[in-house]
Design a protein around this motif. Structure first.
Motif, short mmCIF file in Angstrom:
data_model
loop_
_atom_site.label_atom_id
_atom_site.label_comp_id
_atom_site.label_asym_id
_atom_site.label_seq_id
_atom_site.Cartn_x
_atom_site.Cartn_y
_atom_site.Cartn_z
N SER A 166 -33.15 -27.61 -13.91
CA SER A 166 -31.70 -27.71 -13.75
C SER A 166 -30.98 -27.03 -14.91
O SER A 166 -29.96 -26.35 -14.72
CB SER A 166 -31.28 -29.17 -13.66
N ASN B 257 -26.88 -26.05 -16.03
CA ASN B 257 -26.34 -27.41 -15.91
C ASN B 257 -26.63 -28.22 -17.15
O ASN B 257 -27.52 -27.88 -17.94
CB ASN B 257 -26.95 -28.10 -14.69
N LYS B 258 -25.90 -29.33 -17.30
CA LYS B 258 -26.18 -30.26 -18.39
C LYS B 258 -27.49 -31.00 -18.11
O LYS B 258 -27.89 -31.14 -16.95
CB LYS B 258 -25.08 -31.32 -18.50
#
Length: 148
Positions: A110, A115-116
């Protein structure tokens, strides 16, 4: 054919107590694999996807499921069914460990997309919930003071 079916039924019945753990592990590996394929195609196009790499799923599943089954056997026949008051604790710990590794792999995939981290999002969610709890407690306290 009948012997095969009978042996399969015996093995399935024997593994029934840890059936859920095996299914969880299978689903975690499939989720990680599907997301890994998605990330690979998203970043490097469809040409990056190689079918021979999918054979690693078989090896990973064999390793994970075999260690869970061996942990089940150790727990059942050596340590006793209950350990610290929890039924089949050893295979549950092994499954949690492998699941954490798969979650970490999902998190890394991810983050490749920009993304975080899941853990950062989870911490932010906990902090927001704490804030909501504080606000609710203040409202309740104000309501109690108004009724006095």
């Amino acid at each position: 054919m009948k012997i095969t079916l009978v042996l399969l039924a015996i093995i399935t019945t024997f593994l029934t107590p840890i059936q859920g753990l095996l299914i969880i592990m299978f689903m975690m590996v499939m989720l990680d694999t599907a997301f890994g394929i998605y990330v690979s195609i998203k970043i490097e196009s469809i040409k990056s996807f190689k079918s021979h790499k999918l054979f690693n799923i078989v090896i990973k599943l064999f390793f994970y499921l075999t260690t869970i089954i061996l942990a089940f056997l150790v727990n059942k026949y050596i340590a006793g069914k209950m350990l610290f008051g929890i039924e089949y604790l050893i295979p549950k710990i092994v499954t949690a460990t492998w699941s954490y590794i798969e979650l970490k792999s999902l998190d890394e995939s991810s983050m490749k997309l920009g993304n975080k981290s899941f853990w950062v999002i989870f911490k932010e969610m906990i902090n927001k919930l704490k804030g909501m709890k504080t606000d609710l407690n203040e409202l309740i306290d104000d309501k109690k003071e108004d009724t006095k």
